[in-house]
Structure formats: structure tokens, C-alpha cells
Enzyme design. Structure first.
Site, PDB file in Angstrom:
ATOM      1  N   THR A 196       0.855  -1.194   0.000  1.00 28.71           N
ATOM      2  CA  THR A 196       0.000   0.000   0.000  1.00 28.71           C
ATOM      3  C   THR A 196       0.883   1.233   0.000  1.00 28.71           C
ATOM      4  O   THR A 196       1.991   1.195   0.536  1.00 28.71           O
ATOM      5  CB  THR A 196      -0.849  -0.049   1.289  1.00 28.71           C
ATOM      6  OG1 THR A 196      -1.768  -1.122   1.156  1.00 28.71           O
ATOM      7  CG2 THR A 196      -1.601   1.246   1.559  1.00 28.71           C
ATOM      8  N   ARG A 224     -14.673  -6.746   0.119  1.00 25.14           N
ATOM      9  CA  ARG A 224     -14.007  -6.338   1.370  1.00 25.14           C
ATOM     10  C   ARG A 224     -13.417  -4.917   1.204  1.00 25.14           C
ATOM     11  O   ARG A 224     -12.782  -4.594   0.214  1.00 25.14           O
ATOM     12  CB  ARG A 224     -12.887  -7.326   1.694  1.00 25.14           C
ATOM     13  CG  ARG A 224     -12.098  -6.994   2.956  1.00 25.14           C
ATOM     14  CD  ARG A 224     -10.806  -6.262   2.646  1.00 25.14           C
ATOM     15  NE  ARG A 224      -9.951  -6.118   3.817  1.00 25.14           N
ATOM     16  CZ  ARG A 224      -8.863  -5.360   3.837  1.00 25.14           C
ATOM     17  NH1 ARG A 224      -8.494  -4.702   2.767  1.00 25.14           N
ATOM     18  NH2 ARG A 224      -8.138  -5.269   4.928  1.00 25.14           N
ATOM     19  N   ILE A 225     -13.663  -4.093   2.192  1.00 19.51           N
ATOM     20  CA  ILE A 225     -13.076  -2.749   2.185  1.00 19.51           C
ATOM     21  C   ILE A 225     -12.141  -2.663   3.385  1.00 19.51           C
ATOM     22  O   ILE A 225     -12.481  -3.123   4.479  1.00 19.51           O
ATOM     23  CB  ILE A 225     -14.186  -1.675   2.257  1.00 19.51           C
ATOM     24  CG1 ILE A 225     -15.012  -1.698   0.963  1.00 19.51           C
ATOM     25  CG2 ILE A 225     -13.589  -0.290   2.485  1.00 19.51           C
ATOM     26  CD1 ILE A 225     -16.254  -0.828   1.005  1.00 19.51           C
ATOM     27  N   GLY A 226     -10.950  -2.097   3.173  1.00 19.51           N
ATOM     28  CA  GLY A 226      -9.957  -2.010   4.243  1.00 19.51           C
ATOM     29  C   GLY A 226      -9.991  -0.678   4.962  1.00 19.51           C
ATOM     30  O   GLY A 226     -10.963   0.078   4.883  1.00 19.51           O
ATOM     31  N   THR A 247      -0.424   1.523   7.093  1.00 22.30           N
ATOM     32  CA  THR A 247      -0.342   0.372   6.199  1.00 22.30           C
ATOM     33  C   THR A 247      -0.176  -0.903   7.010  1.00 22.30           C
ATOM     34  O   THR A 247       0.631  -0.941   7.938  1.00 22.30           O
ATOM     35  CB  THR A 247       0.815   0.495   5.186  1.00 22.30           C
ATOM     36  OG1 THR A 247       0.936  -0.752   4.484  1.00 22.30           O
ATOM     37  CG2 THR A 247       2.140   0.851   5.840  1.00 22.30           C
ATOM     38  N   GLY A 248      -0.970  -1.906   6.686  1.00 24.56           N
ATOM     39  CA  GLY A 248      -0.902  -3.162   7.434  1.00 24.56           C
ATOM     40  C   GLY A 248      -2.224  -3.880   7.331  1.00 24.56           C
ATOM     41  O   GLY A 248      -2.994  -3.655   6.388  1.00 24.56           O
ATOM     42  N   GLY A 250      -5.647  -4.186   7.552  1.00 20.25           N
ATOM     43  CA  GLY A 250      -6.661  -3.142   7.665  1.00 20.25           C
ATOM     44  C   GLY A 250      -7.665  -3.357   8.778  1.00 20.25           C
ATOM     45  O   GLY A 250      -8.079  -2.401   9.451  1.00 20.25           O
TER      46      GLY A 250
HETATM   47  N1  ASP Z   1      -4.102  -1.631   5.001  1.00 19.47           N
HETATM   48  C1  ASP Z   1      -4.366  -2.181   3.697  1.00 19.47           C
HETATM   49  C2  ASP Z   1      -5.673  -2.920   3.746  1.00 19.47           C
HETATM   50  O1  ASP Z   1      -5.928  -3.616   4.709  1.00 19.47           O
HETATM   51  C3  ASP Z   1      -3.304  -3.101   3.207  1.00 19.47           C
HETATM   52  C4  ASP Z   1      -1.889  -2.658   3.413  1.00 19.47           C
HETATM   53  O2  ASP Z   1      -1.630  -1.614   3.978  1.00 19.47           O
HETATM   54  O3  ASP Z   1      -0.992  -3.380   2.956  1.00 19.47           O
HETATM   55  O4  ASP Z   1      -6.430  -2.821   2.812  1.00 19.47           O
END
Ligand code: ASP
Length: 327
Positions: A196, A224-226, A247-248, A250
Site C-alpha cells: 500500500t 471487502r473494504i480495508g 499500512t498493514g 486493515g
Molecule cells: N491496510 C491495507 C488494507 O488492509 C493493506 C496494506 O496496507 O498493505 O487494505
């Protein structure tokens, strides 16, 4: 009669000035002080990655940072810098945004993005778009041209067309690397892939902005929505406190309202940016959940994570310019 004449002249001058003078914000003095922080995702990033690949990542991060730094150094706004940096990332297949977005379990791409203006708390976001090359720009258009904050799925794709954005086929986002990741993920051979992208800035007018763009998580369920397009979770900006992009995983960012809570620790507890970010990343989230980048109104910044690495970089008006992947 004379009085009426003077009143009309005064009104005419006032309306001419209203059009000719810069709007508030751009009319302010430039402080000469700016900070920009970027990320290209956090997760399990192996240090034994081939040198050639490392070099490519460092070059991409430097390129993105230079784009944003130049906007700010030339008196551009934090909103302009955030959008421009993320638009670049959305064209680079190494990152999970735009081209290079991960695949859903159905083998398609559904993209999420958000942008927020810390000066006004105006924000815009899109979720689940399938035919928009630059979701960050669509998010900004939602902010500017609609009374809403978040548009999703067909409604968002249709709005993009209405705004004159040429639709791209869903396969536009395909890359062979992401296809392999989906296959491995389906066989449970590896974790979700990250990548991301996000950008937070303080501009020379003292205004903060944040933006995030993503394809989400590899193998996510269709629909799915993050956290990235959710204001207060993966993206948040408020001139009183900070601008944050996360980022991670979600779901963890949503559960813990990461962006809003970093802001709240500063606003209500008087914590410094660094301490607030550290608390959320290391005491609230779990090891392996992810990372955040953040900047406050004084230009202090934080890039913290609880994963093995986070693609990231920072540039400031005092000459800092660095990109990093691991600790
Ligand atoms: N946070 C993002 C999500 O869950 C993914 C990511 O940051 O890698 O959609």
C-alpha cells in the site's frame, strides 16, 4: 445619487478583488518550512531480497519523495504534494496501488483510496473501484465535487466517468508477480502481501494533508473494504494535531481507529507525535500488524512499524532526504 454611485463603485471593486485575490491558504506567507513523509507498505520484507530489487525499491522511493519535495519546495500545497506522489506510486507496478494492485480471491482488483485536508477537515475516499487508474484523484474529486466523503463500487466507477476519467479494464492493474502471490496465498504458502502507498505532508503555509491508496490484501473477499479509505483509520489529517497514513492489516487498523487515535492522544493527552505513534504501533497494535507515517504541524515526523520492514522515506526543508526499508 452620488452616495448610490459610490456604493456601486465600492461593490464593484470588492467583487473584482474577491475574484483576483488568492483564496485563503495560498494568500498566506510562506514559512520556508515543509516536511514530507511517504510509505510504500509494511510487512514481512526479507532482508535477503536480491540487491537489484533493493536498488529498484530505493530508486522508486527516492523518485516519489523528490516529486513531493519539489511540489512543497516550490510553494505547492500539502494536498497537491500528496496527490502527485500517490499518482506516481499508482503507476509503479512494485507497489500495491493502481498497476500492481493485489488480486482478490476472485482474481480481480478492487482499489481503495482516501485523501484528507488537515486545514479544513475536508476529505474524500473511494472503495472497491475496478476501472479507475488513479483512485487518489477520484477520492479528491469526491471531496471537491460531491457532498459525500466515501463512494464505493459501481457508483464510484460511474462518478469517475462523469468526471471525465477514462475507464481502464480491470486487467490494467494485473502484474505476473501479484498473480503468483495470489496462487501462493491461496495455498497458504505465504502471508498477505503489502505494498500500500501513503503520503503525509506539512506545507509552507502550515497545512497538513494525508493520503493513502491500495489494492487491499491479497486474496481478500470480493467486496471487502480495508482501512485505507476510512477516514480516522488508515488516513487522517487535522492541522491541530497531525496527518497520518497507515499500512498493514486493515481490520486491525479499523478496530483500533489508528489515525484518529494518534490524533486523539495528541489532542486530549498532550502527547508528542512520536510518543502517540509509538504507543499505537507498539502498545495497541500487535507485532506484525503494520506501520504508520505521520507528521505534525511543527514538521516533526514519525515512521514507525511493528513488522520486519516498511518501505518509507522523509524529506524536509532543513535538508533531510532519506529512504529506508528495514530498521
Ligand atoms: N491496510 C491495507 C488494507 O488492509 C493493506 C496494506 O496496507 O498493505 O487494505
Amino acid at each position: 445619487m452620488r452616495k448610490r454611485f459610490f456604493i456601486s463603485v465600492a461593490l464593484l471593486i470588492a467583487s473584482v478583488l474577491a475574484v483576483a485575490l488568492p483564496k485563503s491558504g495560498s494568500a498566506q506567507e510562506r514559512s520556508g518550512k515543509y516536511t514530507i513523509v511517504i510509505h510504500g507498505g509494511a510487512g514481512t520484507i526479507s532482508e535477503s531480497m536480491p540487491e537489484a530489487v533493493k536498488t529498484q525499491y530505493y530508486a522508486a522511493l527516492k523518485h516519489a519523495l523528490t516529486i513531493g519535495r519539489d511540489v512543497l519546495a516550490n510553494g505547492g500545497t500539502s494536498m497537491e504534494a500528496v496527490e502527485k506522489v500517490i499518482r506516481y506510486f499508482e503507476t509503479d507496478p512494485k507497489f500495491n496501488a493502481g498497476i500492481g494492485a493485489v488480486f482478490t480471491s476472485a482474481g480481480r482488483h478492487e482499489l481503495d483510496a482516501a485523501i484528507m485536508n488537515g486545514a479544513t477537515l475536508q476529505c474524500g475516499a473511494v472503495a472497491g473501484v475496478e476501472h479507475v487508474a488513479h483512485p487518489i484523484t477520484l477520492a479528491k474529486l469526491v471531496m471537491e465535487k460531491t457532498p459525500h466523503i466515501l463512494l464505493a463500487y459501481q457508483g464510484a466507477d460511474a462518478f469517475a466517468v462523469k468526471m471525465g476519467m477514462k475507464p481502464v479494464p480491470n486487467s490494467y492493474f494485473n502484474t505476473p508477480e501479484r498473480k503468483t502471490e495470489l496462487e501462493k496465498w491461496m495455498k497458504r504458502l505465504k502471508d498477505h502481501d503489502h505494498g500500500t502507498v501513503g503520503c503525509v505532508c506539512l506545507d509552507e503555509y502550515g497545512n497538513l494533508a494525508a493520503g493513502t491508496s491500495t489494492g487491499g490484501l491479497t486474496g481478500k473477499m470480493p467486496g471487502r473494504i480495508g482501512d485505507s479509505p476510512l477516514v480516522g483509520d488508515g488516513t487522517y489529517a487535522n492541522n491541530k494535531t497531525c496527518a497520518v497514513s497507515g499500512t498493514g492489516i486493515g481490520e486491525e487498523y479499523m478496530r483500533n481507529a489508528v489515525g484518529f487515535n494518534i490524533n486523539a492522544l495528541m489532542a486530549y493527552k498532550g502527547m508528542s507525535l512520536k510518543d502517540a505513534v509509538h504507543y499505537i504501533i507498539h502498545d495497541v497494535l500487535k507485532p506484525g500488524d503494520g506501520g504508520v507515517i505521520a507528521v505534525d504541524r511543527h514538521g516533526n515526523y514519525a515512521m514507525d512499524f511493528n513488522t520486519t520492514g516498511m518501505f518509507r522515506g522523509v524529506a524536509t526543508s532543513t535538508g533531510t532526504f532519506e529512504v529506508k526499508i528495514w530498521k
